[in-house]
Design a protein around this motif. Sequence first.
Motif, PDB file in Angstrom:
ATOM      1  N   PRO A  58      -4.560   3.045   4.180  1.00 30.04           N
ATOM      2  CA  PRO A  58      -4.816   4.142   3.785  1.00 30.04           C
ATOM      3  C   PRO A  58      -4.286   4.460   2.302  1.00 30.04           C
ATOM      4  CG  PRO A  58      -3.135   2.620   4.228  1.00 30.04           C
ATOM      5  CD  PRO A  58      -3.952   2.036   4.518  1.00 30.04           C
ATOM      6  N   VAL A  59      -4.498   4.243   1.274  1.00 32.71           N
ATOM      7  CA  VAL A  59      -4.564   3.999   0.200  1.00 32.71           C
ATOM      8  C   VAL A  59      -5.688   4.267  -0.123  1.00 32.71           C
ATOM      9  CG1 VAL A  59      -2.932   4.144  -1.665  1.00 32.71           C
ATOM     10  CG2 VAL A  59      -1.658   4.306   0.229  1.00 32.71           C
ATOM     11  N   GLU A  88       1.699   8.024  -4.196  1.00 32.97           N
ATOM     12  CA  GLU A  88       1.080   7.150  -3.643  1.00 32.97           C
ATOM     13  C   GLU A  88       2.020   5.240  -3.795  1.00 32.97           C
ATOM     14  OE1 GLU A  88      -0.389   7.926  -0.478  1.00 32.97           O
ATOM     15  OE2 GLU A  88      -0.344   9.946  -1.206  1.00 32.97           O
ATOM     16  N   GLU A  90       4.952   3.547  -2.804  1.00 35.08           N
ATOM     17  CA  GLU A  90       5.264   2.874  -1.556  1.00 35.08           C
ATOM     18  C   GLU A  90       4.559   3.064  -0.800  1.00 35.08           C
ATOM     19  OE1 GLU A  90       7.828   0.760   0.057  1.00 35.08           O
ATOM     20  OE2 GLU A  90       8.234   2.065  -1.567  1.00 35.08           O
ATOM     21  N   GLN A  91       3.209   3.776  -0.273  1.00 35.12           N
ATOM     22  CA  GLN A  91       2.459   3.376   0.609  1.00 35.12           C
ATOM     23  C   GLN A  91       1.406   1.931   0.561  1.00 35.12           C
ATOM     24  OE1 GLN A  91       0.465   6.578   2.319  1.00 35.12           O
ATOM     25  NE2 GLN A  91      -0.003   5.428   4.242  1.00 35.12           N
ATOM     26  N   GLN A  94       3.646  -1.309   0.366  1.00 32.56           N
ATOM     27  CA  GLN A  94       3.276  -2.229   2.057  1.00 32.56           C
ATOM     28  C   GLN A  94       1.506  -2.319   2.429  1.00 32.56           C
ATOM     29  OE1 GLN A  94       4.950   1.128   4.391  1.00 32.56           O
ATOM     30  NE2 GLN A  94       7.539   0.580   3.345  1.00 32.56           N
ATOM     31  N   HIS A  95       0.800  -1.407   2.203  1.00 35.86           N
ATOM     32  CA  HIS A  95      -0.017  -1.694   3.251  1.00 35.86           C
ATOM     33  C   HIS A  95      -1.699  -2.113   2.210  1.00 35.86           C
ATOM     34  CE1 HIS A  95       0.867   0.137   6.958  1.00 35.86           C
ATOM     35  NE2 HIS A  95       1.600   1.360   5.911  1.00 35.86           N
TER      36      HIS A  95
END
Length: 142
Positions: A58-59, A88, A90-91, A94-95
């Motif tokens: 996603p990033v 961005e 935090e995201q 995670q990913h």
Amino acid sequence: MKFVRRRRDPVEVNLTPLIDVVFLLLIFFMVSTTFETRQALELTLPDSVSGVALEVSPVTLVVTEQGRYRLGERELSAGELGQALSAEAEQARQHGLVVEADARAAHADVVRALDQAGVHGIHQVRIATRETQATSMQAETP
């Protein structure tokens, strides 16, 4: 004097041909439209022999040949990169973060992007590559 009234047939509109034309137009536009999420940005990714295909993150941070950056839909300069990555972060923690650097991009621009990722605590960073032609030919040959 008495006039004979002619009886008129009720007027009907047959919708079947109209529905057929609408469905044909719908199919035409679905087939002829390309669904591309990225804007026109030409990248030549570096070759890799041992690359593994992964799902889309996603990033995604794009490093262009001119030393510009693109995060999502925003085009950034080197000075704006840190602030955009913090939004961005935090995201990306995670990913993971995928760095798509042009093969002709300066090494310093890629290192700047990796450094900013480290500053914001993003440790899972992947670099996008494309499979070499020799490797794909060897995989097809028995």
